[in-house]
Every structure is written in C-alpha cells, then in structure tokens.
Design a protein around this motif. Structure first.
Motif, mmCIF file in Angstrom:
data_model
loop_
_atom_site.group_PDB
_atom_site.id
_atom_site.type_symbol
_atom_site.label_atom_id
_atom_site.label_comp_id
_atom_site.label_asym_id
_atom_site.label_seq_id
_atom_site.Cartn_x
_atom_site.Cartn_y
_atom_site.Cartn_z
ATOM 1 N N TYR A 350 75.501 54.307 73.246
ATOM 2 C CA TYR A 350 76.399 55.224 72.531
ATOM 3 C C TYR A 350 76.167 56.694 72.900
ATOM 4 O O TYR A 350 76.601 57.590 72.179
ATOM 5 N N ALA A 351 75.473 56.958 74.000
ATOM 6 C CA ALA A 351 75.241 58.362 74.387
ATOM 7 C C ALA A 351 76.586 59.053 74.582
ATOM 8 O O ALA A 351 77.360 58.669 75.455
ATOM 9 N N HIS A 352 76.875 60.066 73.768
ATOM 10 C CA HIS A 352 78.155 60.752 73.884
ATOM 11 C C HIS A 352 77.986 62.271 73.875
ATOM 12 O O HIS A 352 78.891 63.010 73.530
ATOM 13 N N ASN A 353 76.784 62.708 74.253
ATOM 14 C CA ASN A 353 76.544 64.141 74.422
ATOM 15 C C ASN A 353 75.448 64.296 75.486
ATOM 16 O O ASN A 353 74.808 63.306 75.869
ATOM 17 N N PRO A 354 75.227 65.528 75.978
ATOM 18 C CA PRO A 354 74.273 65.675 77.094
ATOM 19 C C PRO A 354 72.881 65.125 76.795
ATOM 20 O O PRO A 354 72.302 64.401 77.616
ATOM 21 N N ASP A 355 72.322 65.432 75.619
ATOM 22 C CA ASP A 355 70.957 64.987 75.352
ATOM 23 C C ASP A 355 70.856 63.466 75.198
ATOM 24 O O ASP A 355 69.885 62.856 75.648
ATOM 25 N N GLY A 356 71.892 62.873 74.581
ATOM 26 C CA GLY A 356 71.914 61.410 74.442
ATOM 27 C C GLY A 356 71.895 60.769 75.831
ATOM 28 O O GLY A 356 71.160 59.806 76.085
ATOM 29 N N LEU A 357 72.688 61.344 76.748
ATOM 30 C CA LEU A 357 72.744 60.795 78.110
ATOM 31 C C LEU A 357 71.400 60.929 78.822
ATOM 32 O O LEU A 357 70.937 59.994 79.476
ATOM 33 N N LYS A 358 70.788 62.132 78.655
ATOM 34 C CA LYS A 358 69.469 62.332 79.285
ATOM 35 C C LYS A 358 68.487 61.291 78.754
ATOM 36 O O LYS A 358 67.704 60.722 79.513
ATOM 37 N N SER A 359 68.528 61.049 77.447
ATOM 38 C CA SER A 359 67.580 60.110 76.822
ATOM 39 C C SER A 359 67.726 58.712 77.401
ATOM 40 O O SER A 359 66.740 58.084 77.771
ATOM 41 N N ILE A 360 68.967 58.242 77.468
ATOM 42 C CA ILE A 360 69.149 56.859 77.940
ATOM 43 C C ILE A 360 68.848 56.775 79.449
ATOM 44 O O ILE A 360 68.245 55.802 79.908
#
Ligand SMILES: CC(=O)N[C@H]1[C@@H](OP(=O)(O)OP(=O)(O)OC[C@H]2O[C@@H](n3ccc(=O)[nH]c3=O)[C@H](O)[C@@H]2O)O[C@H](CO)[C@@H](O)[C@@H]1O[C@H](C)C(=O)N[C@@H](C)C(=O)N[C@H](CCC(=O)O)C(=O)O
Ligand SMILES: Nc1ncnc2c1ncn2[C@@H]1O[C@H](COP(=O)(O)OP(=O)(O)OP(=O)(O)O)[C@@H](O)[C@H]1O
Ligand SMILES: N[C@H](CCC[C@H](N)C(=O)O)C(=O)O
Ligand SMILES: [Mg+2]
Length: 492
Positions: A350-360
C-alpha cells in the motif's frame, strides 16, 4: 435509541436557542441532510465544497426536529415552528459533545488509543487489535480497512470516520464487552474535528513525511495538525513517540500527556534489536527477549515495537505480550507476498507516498540478489498531492530494474497528466526507459510477461483496495487477485 434533547445538549456551548423544547425526543444525529430521518438532529457544517446550512430545509423535510447551526450563518436559515434551532459558534465542536452525550460517553467506558502518522497507522492499529484479541481482551479496530468489533466487520468510507460514527461504533463495542479501542487518526480527521470530544487514553506517533500537501498546502501545516492531536491529550494520557523520526520533538512540543519514546537508532524508553531480517520474518530482541515474527520489513519492526510499547503502557504484562506478539499475522495489502509456481515473487503493498515506497523498496533489497530483477508497477492517485508524484516516480526509477507506470485511482484527473507529473524529475540515470500503461491490468500483465524465475514484482499503491476509482465510478479491481490470475494464464 431515544434521548431527551436537554440531555443531548448538556455541556454544549450554546449562543442562542429558538423554539426551545427540552422534553423533545431525539432518535439520531446526522451531519448529512441526505440521511436524515424522523426526529433526528441535523448538524449544519460548513465544508470545503458545500455549506451544510443550505441543506437545513432539506433536513427538516426529511424529519429533523432540531437544527444545530452556526450563528454566523443566520441569514441562510428559514425558521419553522416545532423545530428547535440551536446556535453555536462551532458546529463541529458541538457535534463532538452532542454525539458523546447521545451515545452515553463511550470514551469514558473504553480505553481509546489513537494512532497517527504518515505511514503505519493501519499496521499499528491492526497489530494491536490482533495482539489484544490473542491476549483475550475484547477490542474494536477503527481503520482504513473498516471497523472491526471482535470478528464482525463494518465497512466505512474514511480512515477516521466522522464523530457520530465513531461514538456509535464505540457504543456498540462497549455493549459487546470491548474494553479497548484502537483507532487511526488521520490528519484530515484532526483538521476537520472528526475526533472532537473524544477522551484518549493514549496517542501513538509513527512518523511524518511528505504527503497530503494538496490538503495542507505546506509541510508545516501538516505537522502542526498532527501536533494538535498530541496537544489535546490530557495529562492522564500517554504519548508514545517514534524517537527516530526527525520531527519527534516537534510533535510533542505542547503536550500535557506523559511522553515515552520508542525506536531503533536513538536512545528510547522502548528499544528493539534486529537479529536477523529476511523475507520469511524478522528475528528480534525486545526487552532482552528473542522473538520471531511473521511480519517482514524494517518498517514493521517499528510498527511491532510501537504496538508492544502501547500494550505495556496499557498495563499488560511483558511476558504475556511477548508470548502472543509472535503470532501476529501479516496485514492485508501491506507487503503481502505470493510466490508463483515458476518462482516469481509477487509483493502487493500500500505504499502511496515517497517514504512508504522507500520503506518497501528497502525491504525488497534484502531479498534481491544481483541477477534478479526488481520490477515495480506503480501509479499515483488523482485529486491528491501532486508534488509527491515526481518524488515517487524518481524513487522507483532509480531503485528498480524495470519501472512500469500505470493508473492508481485517477479519480477526476487525466491519467496522462498524472504520468507527466510522475516523470517530471531529473536523475543521474538516463539510460533506462519507463514503460507506461493506462490500464493497470495491462501493466501487471507486462510485468509478469517480463519476469523470470526469482524476479520480484512489486505492485504498489493500492494494497488491500478492491476497486479502481475513475471519474466517479468504482470498478472492481484487486492487485493480488489480478496478478494470480495472470500468472495462471501465462503458466508462470
Ligand atoms: C477533503 C476532505 O477530507 N473532505 C471531506 C469533507 O468534505 P467537504 O468539506 O468538501 O464537505 P462538503 O461536501 O463541502 O459538505 C459540507 C457539509 O454539507 C453536508 N451536505 C452536503 C450535501 C448535501 O446534499 N447535504 C448535506 O448535508 C455534508 O454532509 C457536510 O457535512 O467532509 C466530508 C464529510 O465529512 C468528507 O466526506 C470529505 O471527505 C472526502 C470525500 C475525502 O475524500 N476525504 C479524504 C481525503 C480523507 O479524509 N482521507 C483521510 C485519510 C488520509 C490519510 O491517508 O491519512 C481519512 O480519514 O479518510
Ligand atoms: N512504520 C512505517 N514507516 C514507514 N513506512 C511504513 C510504515 N508502516 C507501513 N509503511 C508503508 O506504508 C504503507 C501503508 O501502511 P499503513 O496502511 O499501515 O499506513 P497508514 O498510515 O494507515 O496509511 P493511510 O494514510 O493510507 O491510512 C505500507 O504498505 C508500507 O509500504
Ligand atoms: N489514505 C490515502 C490513500 C491513498 C491510496 C491511493 N491508492 C490513492 O488512491 O491515492 C489517501 O487518501 O491519500
Ligand atoms: Mg490507514
């Protein structure tokens, strides 16, 4: 449910009443004229798009017997006999008091914990729901994925529902014997006072990074909105803060609550040590005890630690928590994995912002070996933060071997405009091309056609969602289901 108007109005800061009849019965509350029924209170709210005061006649025609409105909007209001008009300075604040009165003050009877932050709210709230259930404690979960009381699910439209719904479901949960409530508190929810009048036992802060600037206009406004939640906690409450977030001290600047920190990097009240991280789970050391968790990814280590610390602060025994926390199951649409027959690794997240994407993506680097390809299918939501799009595009382009841009929920926006925004970045890499497909299914299909054994396909942005919203219509769509069907079709 039926209540006397005089009881429902207790402690409301009233400027003026017309048509006073305190012995009138109230059978419900609504802030939308569309769903008003006989003998309900209609609360007129000035919104961003519409002014609820303009729907007062509509509400009366549908059966409202009492109107709560703001004095400043007096000129809009037609006066009818038999209707009680209550003028207040802030309808949303009044609605908080009224709904708490109507449902007999649920938050005086249940321990309510609010979880706020850019990412991790659903994860922490859901982990707490699972953990407390496993410890034999009945509880309610209020989250993006709906409301869950014991094992019964109730659908919702918002991450943080409106204050009437919150009180209503808390009341239902109390009737069913629940002692704890774990609720996501979104910044929209704080700003629109959807949590007005609730008494929180504790507040948890996960992190704050770039998102929702369409709504907040600046990061400072976003930050100060999150801070407001902690400012409003009572001194009997606790504030549990991620010490590794760079804004951790900003968030609690004016809080009266007793503050505790959790984290991996900085010194904190609650610490965790990572012994082993891989795609089957994480081996951790919490308070000197080793546990193996099914939850994967470093971000989930934070989520797990926040949940452990919350349980301790709620008075649960350390041994009991540690015994049960290892059985917490992965959360739907959050790093959800599937390994195909031919060995292609599918991850729906569910990464839907820059930090979420970096995390995954950081998590996926753990399993990626040199020769395996990392393929990412990603889109950005329409009618939401435009500035995050190029940041997300760049992160994917620079981290993945193959970038496939596609639609998320375009809503009212032109998808080609969204693609242009996603590609509007400068990069030190300029050899790779980006594939684009308007149809999300085609994007997933292409990823599956390209993928070879052991390659990893990340399908990001929609997680658990079961629809795609295009021009006001929600079409059935689920990333994991589509991916599994396509894998079958291509015999992969
Ligand atoms: C930007 C935003 O959050 N908007 C919310 C806001 O809308 P608004 O201010 O435009 O309301 P409005 O349409 O002007 O209506 C004003 C009032 O008139 C009433 N009305 C309106 C029409 C009518 O015929 N009769 C009537 O009585 C409405 O019920 C309302 O009380 O108030 C509405 C009523 O509560 C919300 O449904 C609406 O959520 C919209 C649909 C939305 O998409 N919100 C998202 C962005 C959101 O809130 N997301 C967060 C999660 C974010 C995160 O990831 O952290 C969430 O908590 O879900
Ligand atoms: N603690 C965390 N730190 C950073 N990223 C996280 C964290 N937890 C989850 N994520 C990432 O964010 C995504 C969304 O997680 P989750 O649904 O828990 O967040 P949320 O705050 O509830 O989001 P929303 O604002 O949509 O309600 C996950 O799929 C993962 O990629
Ligand atoms: N709670 C988030 C969800 C975004 C999910 C993504 N799929 C989109 O539609 O943009 C928001 O309201 O911004
Ligand atoms: Mg959520």
């Amino acid at each position: 449910m039926k209540k006397l108007l005089k009881d429902v109005l207790k402690k409301v800061y009233v400027l003026k009443i017309i048509g006073k009849n305190p012995f009138k019965f109230i059978e419900g509350i609504s802030m939308s004229s569309k769903i008003v029924k006989d003998n309900m209170i209609f609360v007129a709210i000035k919104g961003k798009k519409k002014d609820g005061h303009k729907f007062i006649i509509d509400a009366i025609q549908k059966g409202a017997n009492t109107i709560i409105c703001e004095k400043s909007s007096f000129s809009f209001i037609p006066i009818h006999k038999h209707i009680t008009y209550v003028f207040v300075s802030d309808s949303m604040e009044a609605l908080g008091v009224i709904s708490s009165n109507f449902y007999d003050h649920p938050t005086k009877k249940i321990k309510l914990i609010g979880i706020t932050g850019t990412n991790g709210k659903t994860s922490v709230a859901t982990i707490l729901h699972q953990l407390f259930s496993k410890m034999g404690e009945k509880n309610i979960l209020i989250s993006t994925m709906g409301i869950k009381i014991l094992s019964i699910k109730y659908p919702t439209t918002h991450t943080t529902p409106n204050i009437i719904e919150i009180n209503k479901y808390l009341d239902i949960s109390i009737q069913k014997g629940c002692k704890y409530a774990f609720m996501e508190v979104s910044s929209h929810g704080i700003h629109q006072k959807r949590i007005a009048g609730l008494l929180f036992q504790g507040g948890v802060f996960t992190n704050i990074t770039h998102d929702h600037l369409d709504y907040h206009k600046s990061f400072d406004h976003y930050l100060s909105t999150k801070r407001l939640f902690f400012e409003n906690l009572s001194k009997k409450a606790f504030a549990l803060i991620n010490s590794d977030d760079e804004n951790s001290h900003q968030i609690i600047k004016k809080t009266l609550a007793k503050t505790y920190f959790y984290g991996i990097k900085k010194n904190s009240n609650f610490k965790i040590e990572i012994l082993k991280e891989n795609m089957n789970g994480n081996q951790l050391l919490i308070d000197g005890h080793q546990i193996l968790t099914y939850l994967i990814g470093r971000f989930n280590i934070y989520n797990l630690l926040a949940s452990y610390a919350t349980a301790i602060l709620l008075g649960k025994k350390k041994e009991n928590i540690l015994k049960k926390i290892k059985y917490v199951k992965p959360i739907k649409g959050r790093c959800e994995q599937f390994l195909s027959n031919s060995g292609i690794h599918i991850i729906v997240d569910y990464a839907h912002n820059p930090d979420g994407l970096k995390s995954i993506l950081n998590t996926l680097k753990i399993i990626k070996k040199n020769n395996e390809k990392l393929i990412c299918v990603i889109g950005c939501g329409g009618n939401r933060d435009i500035k995050k799009r190029s940041l997300m595009g760049k992160i994917v382009y620079e981290t993945c071997d193959i970038s496939i841009f596609t639609s998320d929920n375009p809503r009212e926006e032109d998808i080609n405009k969204i693609f242009n925004d996603m590609k509007n970045f400068k990069s030190y890499l300029n050899k790779k091309s980006i594939l684009t497909f308007v149809r999300r299914e085609e994007a997933i299909q292409t990823a599956i056609q390209i993928a070879k054994k052991k390659d990893i396909i990340l399908i990001a942005g929609k997680g658990h969602e079961t629809f795609q919203e295009i021009k006001g219509i929600r079409y059935s769509f689920n990333d994991m289901k589509i991916a599994k069907n396509l894998l079958k079709t291509y015999n992969k």
